[in-house]
Motif scaffolding. Structure first.
Motif, PDB file in Angstrom:
ATOM      1  N   LEU A   1       0.756  -1.390   0.035  1.00 33.45           N
ATOM      2  CA  LEU A   1      -0.106   0.029   0.107  1.00 33.45           C
ATOM      3  C   LEU A   1       0.775   1.227   0.019  1.00 33.45           C
ATOM      4  O   LEU A   1       0.574   2.306  -0.748  1.00 33.45           O
ATOM      5  CB  LEU A   1      -0.913   0.023   1.408  1.00 33.45           C
ATOM      6  CG  LEU A   1      -1.814   1.206   1.136  1.00 33.45           C
ATOM      7  CD1 LEU A   1      -2.899   1.078   0.077  1.00 33.45           C
ATOM      8  CD2 LEU A   1      -2.606   1.402   2.587  1.00 33.45           C
ATOM      9  N   ASP A   2       2.003   1.115   0.680  1.00 33.95           N
ATOM     10  CA  ASP A   2       2.792   2.581   0.838  1.00 33.95           C
ATOM     11  C   ASP A   2       3.392   2.962  -0.519  1.00 33.95           C
ATOM     12  O   ASP A   2       3.656   4.395  -0.681  1.00 33.95           O
ATOM     13  CB  ASP A   2       4.146   2.269   1.496  1.00 33.95           C
ATOM     14  CG  ASP A   2       5.069   1.204   1.097  1.00 33.95           C
ATOM     15  OD1 ASP A   2       4.862   0.633   0.314  1.00 33.95           O
ATOM     16  OD2 ASP A   2       6.016   1.223   1.943  1.00 33.95           O
ATOM     17  N   ARG A   3       3.280   2.346  -1.574  1.00 34.07           N
ATOM     18  CA  ARG A   3       3.544   2.517  -3.158  1.00 34.07           C
ATOM     19  C   ARG A   3       2.517   3.620  -3.503  1.00 34.07           C
ATOM     20  O   ARG A   3       2.745   4.368  -4.412  1.00 34.07           O
ATOM     21  CB  ARG A   3       3.584   1.533  -3.964  1.00 34.07           C
ATOM     22  CG  ARG A   3       4.881   0.618  -3.586  1.00 34.07           C
ATOM     23  CD  ARG A   3       4.985  -0.571  -4.606  1.00 34.07           C
ATOM     24  NE  ARG A   3       5.983  -1.421  -4.284  1.00 34.07           N
ATOM     25  CZ  ARG A   3       7.203  -1.577  -4.460  1.00 34.07           C
ATOM     26  NH1 ARG A   3       7.863  -0.410  -4.723  1.00 34.07           N
ATOM     27  NH2 ARG A   3       8.218  -2.513  -4.021  1.00 34.07           N
ATOM     28  N   LEU A   4       1.253   3.696  -3.102  1.00 36.08           N
ATOM     29  CA  LEU A   4       0.311   4.309  -3.278  1.00 36.08           C
ATOM     30  C   LEU A   4      -0.071   5.565  -2.299  1.00 36.08           C
ATOM     31  O   LEU A   4      -0.844   6.323  -2.684  1.00 36.08           O
ATOM     32  CB  LEU A   4      -0.973   3.609  -3.270  1.00 36.08           C
ATOM     33  CG  LEU A   4      -0.877   2.424  -4.428  1.00 36.08           C
ATOM     34  CD1 LEU A   4      -2.140   1.666  -4.445  1.00 36.08           C
ATOM     35  CD2 LEU A   4      -0.481   2.865  -5.933  1.00 36.08           C
ATOM     36  N   THR A  23       3.840  -2.341   3.725  1.00 34.06           N
ATOM     37  CA  THR A  23       4.903  -1.479   3.042  1.00 34.06           C
ATOM     38  C   THR A  23       5.826  -2.556   2.336  1.00 34.06           C
ATOM     39  O   THR A  23       5.880  -3.573   2.541  1.00 34.06           O
ATOM     40  CB  THR A  23       5.821  -1.293   4.537  1.00 34.06           C
ATOM     41  OG1 THR A  23       5.988  -2.637   5.282  1.00 34.06           O
ATOM     42  CG2 THR A  23       4.821  -0.463   5.665  1.00 34.06           C
ATOM     43  N   ALA A  24       6.462  -1.924   1.388  1.00 30.77           N
ATOM     44  CA  ALA A  24       7.381  -2.627   0.467  1.00 30.77           C
ATOM     45  C   ALA A  24       8.638  -3.082   1.079  1.00 30.77           C
ATOM     46  O   ALA A  24       9.047  -4.440   0.932  1.00 30.77           O
ATOM     47  CB  ALA A  24       8.013  -1.592  -0.443  1.00 30.77           C
ATOM     48  N   GLU A  25       8.929  -2.786   2.313  1.00 31.56           N
ATOM     49  CA  GLU A  25      10.119  -3.203   2.970  1.00 31.56           C
ATOM     50  C   GLU A  25       9.745  -4.534   3.858  1.00 31.56           C
ATOM     51  O   GLU A  25      10.321  -5.490   3.994  1.00 31.56           O
ATOM     52  CB  GLU A  25      10.669  -2.238   4.045  1.00 31.56           C
ATOM     53  CG  GLU A  25       9.788  -1.843   4.977  1.00 31.56           C
ATOM     54  CD  GLU A  25      10.586  -0.585   6.136  1.00 31.56           C
ATOM     55  OE1 GLU A  25       9.725  -0.609   7.199  1.00 31.56           O
ATOM     56  OE2 GLU A  25      11.714  -0.338   5.641  1.00 31.56           O
ATOM     57  N   GLY A  26       8.393  -4.570   4.346  1.00 33.95           N
ATOM     58  CA  GLY A  26       7.596  -5.380   4.973  1.00 33.95           C
ATOM     59  C   GLY A  26       8.198  -5.723   6.498  1.00 33.95           C
ATOM     60  O   GLY A  26       7.939  -7.002   6.807  1.00 33.95           O
ATOM     61  N   SER A  27       8.825  -4.864   7.158  1.00 31.54           N
ATOM     62  CA  SER A  27       9.483  -4.887   8.436  1.00 31.54           C
ATOM     63  C   SER A  27       8.204  -5.173   9.279  1.00 31.54           C
ATOM     64  O   SER A  27       7.341  -4.972   9.170  1.00 31.54           O
ATOM     65  CB  SER A  27      10.152  -3.923   8.803  1.00 31.54           C
ATOM     66  OG  SER A  27       9.434  -2.716   9.241  1.00 31.54           O
ATOM     67  N   ALA A  28       8.565  -6.088  10.353  1.00 36.58           N
ATOM     68  CA  ALA A  28       7.429  -6.696  11.412  1.00 36.58           C
ATOM     69  C   ALA A  28       6.750  -5.291  11.959  1.00 36.58           C
ATOM     70  O   ALA A  28       5.595  -5.303  12.282  1.00 36.58           O
ATOM     71  CB  ALA A  28       8.017  -7.511  12.309  1.00 36.58           C
ATOM     72  N   GLY A  29       7.706  -4.377  12.455  1.00 38.54           N
ATOM     73  CA  GLY A  29       7.306  -3.463  13.253  1.00 38.54           C
ATOM     74  C   GLY A  29       6.308  -2.366  12.308  1.00 38.54           C
ATOM     75  O   GLY A  29       5.166  -1.948  12.852  1.00 38.54           O
ATOM     76  N   ALA A  30       6.839  -2.026  11.142  1.00 44.63           N
ATOM     77  CA  ALA A  30       5.770  -1.413  10.435  1.00 44.63           C
ATOM     78  C   ALA A  30       4.754  -2.026  10.140  1.00 44.63           C
ATOM     79  O   ALA A  30       3.587  -1.475  10.115  1.00 44.63           O
ATOM     80  CB  ALA A  30       6.791  -0.798   9.063  1.00 44.63           C
ATOM     81  N   ARG A  83      -1.267  -2.817  10.783  1.00 49.58           N
ATOM     82  CA  ARG A  83      -2.367  -3.665  10.877  1.00 49.58           C
ATOM     83  C   ARG A  83      -3.182  -3.502  12.239  1.00 49.58           C
ATOM     84  O   ARG A  83      -4.180  -4.110  12.421  1.00 49.58           O
ATOM     85  CB  ARG A  83      -1.841  -4.987  10.840  1.00 49.58           C
ATOM     86  CG  ARG A  83      -1.233  -5.509   9.544  1.00 49.58           C
ATOM     87  CD  ARG A  83      -1.161  -7.025   9.483  1.00 49.58           C
ATOM     88  NE  ARG A  83       0.128  -7.261  10.338  1.00 49.58           N
ATOM     89  CZ  ARG A  83      -0.248  -7.877  11.549  1.00 49.58           C
ATOM     90  NH1 ARG A  83      -1.175  -8.392  11.952  1.00 49.58           N
ATOM     91  NH2 ARG A  83       1.045  -8.440  12.154  1.00 49.58           N
ATOM     92  N   THR A  84      -2.608  -2.692  13.134  1.00 49.68           N
ATOM     93  CA  THR A  84      -3.207  -2.465  14.551  1.00 49.68           C
ATOM     94  C   THR A  84      -4.504  -1.665  14.512  1.00 49.68           C
ATOM     95  O   THR A  84      -4.499  -0.559  13.789  1.00 49.68           O
ATOM     96  CB  THR A  84      -2.430  -2.021  15.507  1.00 49.68           C
ATOM     97  OG1 THR A  84      -1.164  -2.806  15.730  1.00 49.68           O
ATOM     98  CG2 THR A  84      -2.936  -1.725  16.984  1.00 49.68           C
ATOM     99  N   HIS A  85      -5.703  -2.466  15.054  1.00 52.68           N
ATOM    100  CA  HIS A  85      -6.784  -1.559  15.425  1.00 52.68           C
ATOM    101  C   HIS A  85      -6.980  -1.363  16.594  1.00 52.68           C
ATOM    102  O   HIS A  85      -6.618  -1.980  17.357  1.00 52.68           O
ATOM    103  CB  HIS A  85      -8.056  -2.589  14.649  1.00 52.68           C
ATOM    104  CG  HIS A  85      -8.327  -2.647  13.312  1.00 52.68           C
ATOM    105  ND1 HIS A  85      -9.629  -2.762  12.668  1.00 52.68           N
ATOM    106  CD2 HIS A  85      -7.457  -2.797  12.085  1.00 52.68           C
ATOM    107  CE1 HIS A  85      -9.563  -3.068  11.211  1.00 52.68           C
ATOM    108  NE2 HIS A  85      -8.288  -2.759  10.892  1.00 52.68           N
ATOM    109  N   TRP A  86      -7.536   0.188  16.748  1.00 52.96           N
ATOM    110  CA  TRP A  86      -7.721   0.568  18.150  1.00 52.96           C
ATOM    111  C   TRP A  86      -9.255   0.538  18.409  1.00 52.96           C
ATOM    112  O   TRP A  86      -9.822   1.283  17.759  1.00 52.96           O
ATOM    113  CB  TRP A  86      -6.938   1.856  18.303  1.00 52.96           C
ATOM    114  CG  TRP A  86      -5.588   1.927  18.131  1.00 52.96           C
ATOM    115  CD1 TRP A  86      -4.803   2.245  16.867  1.00 52.96           C
ATOM    116  CD2 TRP A  86      -4.449   1.339  19.021  1.00 52.96           C
ATOM    117  NE1 TRP A  86      -3.365   1.899  17.014  1.00 52.96           N
ATOM    118  CE2 TRP A  86      -3.340   1.587  18.385  1.00 52.96           C
ATOM    119  CE3 TRP A  86      -4.447   1.267  20.552  1.00 52.96           C
ATOM    120  CZ2 TRP A  86      -1.983   1.333  18.983  1.00 52.96           C
ATOM    121  CZ3 TRP A  86      -3.276   1.124  21.025  1.00 52.96           C
ATOM    122  CH2 TRP A  86      -2.094   1.083  20.372  1.00 52.96           C
ATOM    123  N   VAL A  87      -9.527  -0.163  19.534  1.00 55.36           N
ATOM    124  CA  VAL A  87     -11.044  -0.333  19.751  1.00 55.36           C
ATOM    125  C   VAL A  87     -11.373   0.614  20.944  1.00 55.36           C
ATOM    126  O   VAL A  87     -10.646   0.359  22.112  1.00 55.36           O
ATOM    127  CB  VAL A  87     -11.440  -1.895  19.718  1.00 55.36           C
ATOM    128  CG1 VAL A  87     -13.032  -1.942  20.352  1.00 55.36           C
ATOM    129  CG2 VAL A  87     -11.014  -2.642  18.859  1.00 55.36           C
TER     130      VAL A  87
END
Length: 352
Positions: free
Chosen positions: A56-59, A103-110, A115-119
């Motif tokens: 997605l970060d490419r867009l 992310t293109a780099e695909g690092s776990a942190g990024a 991916r985190t949803h805040w409820v």
């Protein structure tokens, strides 16, 4: 992050986007914020969800450091508000349902930050249930109606109509193993819901509308037997559904009357000089259900002062200035608005 009691422009915009999402569904995601900031378009998100781009970060129309700052602002705001962090897996609307990457780099942190949803702890039971369903539900397969002939990546045949797009490849329905499905046009919610439930395989059909710069859902591909079963169910309880629609219409009319009254009260509070009949007319016009006007927006339903002001300004623009005449004479929209800005200010000052 800004110090106590201060807020940067980016933090304010992130907070407003997050608050809007939480009001609507009791939770907020990084995707809500990125779209709320205007950094990624609905079409870009649609392309990503359908697997046409690898990340997605490419867009996203913002540099990496700014995106990181926005996600950090979201995390800090959510933690201060006591929102619960719940990671969510995103799957592509493709036949293999492959995991989507942010992310293109695909690092776990990024990836985790995206991916985190805040409820919200104030989320209603219905909102929590919908959020859980959203996380558990596999995305719909989506096929796109193409206007110009496209060549199938598998059989080489060219044609128009619905095609399945996966990455840069386009497949005709037969090669996508969807050729045995029948098309159910949009419009009958009960029939669509029942046919989709009964069909083991289905796909949403959409069309790109250039004038609105967004995709429009045109129908559903379902198994023929499922459609016949759904049609039989709808015929069997048609009278009951008609009575329910009548009751719902009465209920919505009553709800709209109450909301329009509250909207008119907010107009008179903000503009005491506005005639009562005019305030009621503005409220009735801008809050009309299904109109897409500011009164039906999330801000309008919350009686946000900015939304109330925009509704009044729109009314003054069309009724108390020569704006419409300027447009009809060929004056460009921006220039016409500039010409009548002083007229609007005078009316608002009088009403204030």
């Amino acid at each position: 992050m800004a110090g106590a009691g201060t807020e940067t422009r980016l933090e304010r915009r992130v907070r407003e986007a997050a608050e809007d999402a939480v009001r609507r569904r009791g939770a907020v995601s990084a995707l809500d914020v990125l779209t709320g900031l205007g950094w990624v378009t609905d079409k870009a998100v649609q392309d990503w969800r359908q697997g046409r781009v690898d990340a997605l970060d490419r867009l996203v129309q913002a540099p990496p450091e700014k995106r990181a700052a926005a996600l950090e602002a979201l995390r800090a705001w959510a933690e201060r508000g006591g929102l619960a962090a719940e990671p969510v897996e995103y799957a592509a609307a493709t036949r293999d349902r492959r995991p989507l990457r942010f992310t293109a780099e695909g690092s776990a942190g990024a990836e985790l930050a995206h991916r985190t949803h805040w409820v919200s702890p104030q989320a209603t039971a219905a909102q929590r249930r919908r959020e859980e369903d959203r996380r558990a539900k596999a995305p719909d397969l989506v096929v796109t109606e193409v206007q110009a002939a496209r060549e199938c990546a598998e059989c080489g045949e060219s044609g128009t109509g619905p095609h399945l797009e996966e990455g840069s490849a386009v497949y005709c329905l037969d090669c996508a193993d969807l050729g045995h499905l029948v098309f159910l046009p949009a419009g009958d919610a009960a029939l669509t819901r029942r046919a989709k439930k009964a069909s083991r395989l289905s796909a949403v059909v959409q069309r790109w509308v250039a004038s609105r710069r967004k995709f429009r859902r045109t129908g559903l591909l379902v198994e023929e037997g499922a459609l016949e079963e759904a049609e039989a169910q709808c015929l069997a309880d048609e009278d009951a559904r008609a009575r329910r629609r009548e009751r719902d219409a009465v209920r919505r009319t009553a709800q709209d009357a109450v909301f329009q009254g509250r909207f008119a009260e907010e107009i008179r509070a903000a503009f005491p000089g506005c005639p009562e009949e005019r305030a009621e007319r503005i409220a009735a016009h801008t809050a009309l259900r299904g109109s897409g006007r500011v009164g039906r927006s999330a801000a309008g339903r919350d009686l946000d002062p900015g939304a109330v002001r925009r509704a009044v300004v729109a009314s003054v623009r069309h009724e108390d200035t020569p704006y419409d005449d300027l447009l009809m004479s060929g004056v460009p929209r921006d220039e016409a608005r500039a010409r009548i800005a002083a007229d609007i200010d005078r009316v608002l000052a009088l009403w204030s």
